[in-house]
Design a protein around this motif. Structure first.
Motif, PDB file in Angstrom:
ATOM      1  N   LEU A 197       0.701  -1.181   0.069  1.00  0.00           N
ATOM      2  CA  LEU A 197      -0.101  -0.048  -0.033  1.00  0.00           C
ATOM      3  C   LEU A 197       0.933   1.420  -0.084  1.00  0.00           C
ATOM      4  N   VAL A 198       2.163   1.250   0.831  1.00  0.00           N
ATOM      5  CA  VAL A 198       2.868   2.492   0.849  1.00  0.00           C
ATOM      6  C   VAL A 198       3.398   2.536  -0.789  1.00  0.00           C
ATOM      7  N   GLU A 199       3.920   1.605  -1.327  1.00  0.00           N
ATOM      8  CA  GLU A 199       4.501   1.727  -2.695  1.00  0.00           C
ATOM      9  C   GLU A 199       3.393   2.350  -3.650  1.00  0.00           C
ATOM     10  N   ALA A 200       2.128   1.744  -3.368  1.00  0.00           N
ATOM     11  CA  ALA A 200       0.838   2.393  -4.380  1.00  0.00           C
ATOM     12  C   ALA A 200       0.762   3.993  -4.020  1.00  0.00           C
ATOM     13  N   LEU A 201       1.307   4.344  -2.865  1.00  0.00           N
ATOM     14  CA  LEU A 201       1.181   6.002  -2.686  1.00  0.00           C
ATOM     15  C   LEU A 201       1.971   6.754  -3.786  1.00  0.00           C
ATOM     16  N   ARG A 202       2.697   5.977  -4.526  1.00  0.00           N
ATOM     17  CA  ARG A 202       3.585   6.793  -5.580  1.00  0.00           C
ATOM     18  C   ARG A 202       2.772   6.218  -7.226  1.00  0.00           C
ATOM     19  N   ASP A 203       1.656   5.603  -7.066  1.00  0.00           N
ATOM     20  CA  ASP A 203       1.249   5.397  -8.436  1.00  0.00           C
ATOM     21  C   ASP A 203       0.629   6.580  -9.050  1.00  0.00           C
ATOM     22  N   ASP A 204       1.092   6.365 -10.621  1.00  0.00           N
ATOM     23  CA  ASP A 204       0.610   7.441 -11.592  1.00  0.00           C
ATOM     24  C   ASP A 204      -0.814   7.814 -11.473  1.00  0.00           C
ATOM     25  N   ALA A 205      -1.805   7.037 -11.078  1.00  0.00           N
ATOM     26  CA  ALA A 205      -3.259   7.372 -11.195  1.00  0.00           C
ATOM     27  C   ALA A 205      -3.627   7.694  -9.761  1.00  0.00           C
ATOM     28  N   ILE A 224      -4.639   2.210   4.066  1.00  0.00           N
ATOM     29  CA  ILE A 224      -3.459   2.388   5.098  1.00  0.00           C
ATOM     30  C   ILE A 224      -4.533   3.074   6.325  1.00  0.00           C
ATOM     31  N   GLY A 225      -5.171   4.078   5.993  1.00  0.00           N
ATOM     32  CA  GLY A 225      -6.177   4.560   7.284  1.00  0.00           C
ATOM     33  C   GLY A 225      -6.827   3.592   7.934  1.00  0.00           C
ATOM     34  N   ALA A 274       1.931   4.348  10.586  1.00  0.00           N
ATOM     35  CA  ALA A 274       1.469   4.624   9.152  1.00  0.00           C
ATOM     36  C   ALA A 274       1.445   6.148   8.908  1.00  0.00           C
ATOM     37  N   ILE A 275       1.345   6.896   9.922  1.00  0.00           N
ATOM     38  CA  ILE A 275       0.955   8.315   9.801  1.00  0.00           C
ATOM     39  C   ILE A 275       2.080   9.105   9.278  1.00  0.00           C
ATOM     40  N   SER A 276       3.484   8.707   9.200  1.00  0.00           N
ATOM     41  CA  SER A 276       4.263   9.408   8.501  1.00  0.00           C
ATOM     42  C   SER A 276       4.222   9.063   6.964  1.00  0.00           C
ATOM     43  N   VAL A 322      -5.237  10.530   8.087  1.00  0.00           N
ATOM     44  CA  VAL A 322      -4.279  10.951   9.213  1.00  0.00           C
ATOM     45  C   VAL A 322      -4.985  11.282  10.212  1.00  0.00           C
ATOM     46  N   GLY A 323      -6.000  12.118  10.272  1.00  0.00           N
ATOM     47  CA  GLY A 323      -7.129  12.253  11.495  1.00  0.00           C
ATOM     48  C   GLY A 323      -7.382  11.174  11.881  1.00  0.00           C
ATOM     49  N   ARG A 324      -7.835  10.010  11.010  1.00  0.00           N
ATOM     50  CA  ARG A 324      -8.092   8.586  11.737  1.00  0.00           C
ATOM     51  C   ARG A 324      -6.955   7.872  12.449  1.00  0.00           C
ATOM     52  N   LEU A 325      -5.825   7.935  12.011  1.00  0.00           N
ATOM     53  CA  LEU A 325      -4.700   7.528  12.639  1.00  0.00           C
ATOM     54  C   LEU A 325      -4.254   8.118  13.731  1.00  0.00           C
ATOM     55  N   LEU A 326      -4.232   9.624  13.853  1.00  0.00           N
ATOM     56  CA  LEU A 326      -4.020  10.016  14.989  1.00  0.00           C
ATOM     57  C   LEU A 326      -4.931  10.021  16.041  1.00  0.00           C
ATOM     58  N   ASN A 327      -6.164   9.768  15.810  1.00  0.00           N
ATOM     59  CA  ASN A 327      -7.485   9.304  16.728  1.00  0.00           C
ATOM     60  C   ASN A 327      -7.206   7.909  17.546  1.00  0.00           C
TER      61      ASN A 327
END
Length: 455
Positions: free
Chosen positions: A388-396, A407-408, A415-417, A438-443
């Motif tokens: 999933l982290v790798e997919a954060l760099r996907d073109d689409a 991830i959330g 995973a927040i970073s 990010v809000g979900r993970l912080l909570n």
């Protein structure tokens, strides 16, 4: 005399500190006013002035970061956040949450309905019920798509106010939105509705709806709670529907969780329309009774790949080890979507098909990559995070959105970073979904820390 001089010196320091504090508060109040009237350069200047006097002011850093974001200077906003994380780590999580909320609120006023829908969905995924008032105006949004996601988010947040608003959505002019309201109320009632009507009364709000699909989903919710009359009415409606409306009926039969619907779904599995067969195969997985094995074992050999894929997913949900050879074969199907569905089924049965997911996530078609992310979100667990982290760099952008949301849902504090970097994504919808998650993970982290302190 020396004592008097010392006393006056101390008093002078105190007055100086009070003066600095007072001037800082005034500057912050003026900065907030400038920000609200969208004079972002002035808000930035005033917040920086206040921070010179009170370097650890959360409000000052919030206004500074949000002003930068509103000016389109995303990197500058996060440079300030990084400085806060280094010098004032105690306020860094709170600042990150404020930045995330600011991104969402900016997206709420966007002219593009897809961005607005991302904003309301992000509020739901953040999971903070205190933010529910932000959603209320969007129940009147001109775009049905936005109202649909608003209703979904109300269901996620829950509570008495959400219940009232969802019941009011029974009058929405768009049938798709009313179906979303029924589903949200159904899921809310699983956890126990807040004080108010019982589930039977809730779904009665939709009993006279002009759309058969809305009535079917309301009846399915009642049938799932043991209302045999509601189930009989569902079957009667299904038999009178035109062909194009029958997929929704199949889906509703699945949501009823009633094994009495299996014979009807089995007949639908022999319909000439592959879309209808696909919905029937999916619905069987929702019922998940041993009786579905034989119809699905046949459906996984269907000539249409969408039917084979739905059958594979549903066989996995059944949890019957007899399905393993069928799923092993389907994991090598000519259609990559079927391979992913079979791998998902095998994962539910304790087998891993990592190679299928790895290949799917590099496929030329972004729809395949998007589908693979959705599958990993359901069954991948923490083991899926590297994919999933790798997919954060996907073109689409759609794939990046799917990765952010996955991830959330399955990630933790670690995973927040990763999602913090997605707050800088070039696509606004990706940034907005990242803000909600990010809000979900912080909570999640806050709740975990609070539980640790209690124990």
């Amino acid at each position: 005399m020396k004592g008097l001089i010392f006393t006056w010196a101390l008093l002078g320091v105190g007055l100086l500190q009070w003066s600095c504090s007072g001037s800082s508060e005034k500057a912050l109040a003026r900065a907030e006013a400038a920000y609200q009237r969208k004079d972002y350069n002035q808000a930035l200047a005033l917040s920086e002035s206040a921070l010179q006097k009170s370097p650890a002011s959360l409000q000052g850093h919030r206004l500074k970061a949000l002003s930068y974001l509103s000016l389109g200077e995303i990197e500058a906003a996060f440079n300030d956040y990084d400085a806060v994380a280094e010098k004032h780590p105690d306020i860094a999580p709170l600042l990150l949450k404020e930045i995330s909320l600011g991104i969402i609120q900016n997206s709420m006023t966007h002219e593009n309905y897809f961005v607005r829908s991302a904003a309301v969905k992000a509020i739901g995924e953040m999971g903070d019920a205190s933010r529910l008032p932000l959603l209320i105006p969007f129940l009147k949004d001109e775009a049905p798509f936005v109202r649909f996601f608003t209703v979904e988010s109300l269901g996620q947040l829950g509570g008495p106010e959400a219940l009232k608003l969802l019941l009011a959505a029974a009058k929405d002019p768009d049938g798709m939105v009313r179906v979303a309201a029924v589903k949200a109320l159904d899921e809310m009632s699983e956890a126990g509705l807040p004080s108010g009507p019982d589930p039977g009364e809730v779904f009665a709000f939709f009993a006279g709806d002009v759309e058969p699909t809305v009535r079917l989903f309301a009846l399915a919710a009642r049938a799932r709670r043991g209302d045999d009359g509601a189930f009989s009415e569902m079957v009667a409606i299904t038999r009178t529907l035109e062909t194009q409306a029958r997929p929704a009926a199949a889906a509703a039969l699945g949501r009823s969780k009633n094994p009495k619907g299996i014979p009807l779904l089995a007949r639908i599995l022999s319909a000439p329309d592959p879309t209808l067969r696909m919905y029937a195969a999916e619905a069987m997985g929702e019922i998940s009774s041993p009786e579905i094995y034989n119809p699905l074992a046949k459906a996984i050999l269907d000539k249409d790949p969408s039917v084979r894929g739905a059958a594979a997913t549903s066989l996995g949900k059944l949890g019957d080890p007899r399905a393993i050879p069928l799923l092993d074969r389907a994991a090598h199907d000519p259609d990559v979507m079927v391979q992913i569905s079979a791998s998902e089924g095998l994962k539910r049965l304790g087998k891993s098909e990592e190679a299928v997911y790895r290949a799917a996530l590099t496929h030329d078609d972004y729809a395949v990559r998007h589908f693979a992310i959705g599958s990993l979100r359901k069954v991948g667990g923490k083991e899926a995070l590297p994919f999933l982290v790798e997919a954060l760099r996907d073109d689409a952008p759609r794939v990046r959105i799917a990765a952010v949301r996955a991830i959330g849902e399955i990630g933790g504090e670690e995973a927040i970073s990763f999602l913090k970097e997605s707050l800088k994504d070039p696509d606004l919808a990706v940034r907005t979904y990242a803000a909600g998650n990010v809000g979900r993970l912080l909570n999640k982290a806050q709740a975990k820390n609070a539980e640790a302190r209690r124990s």
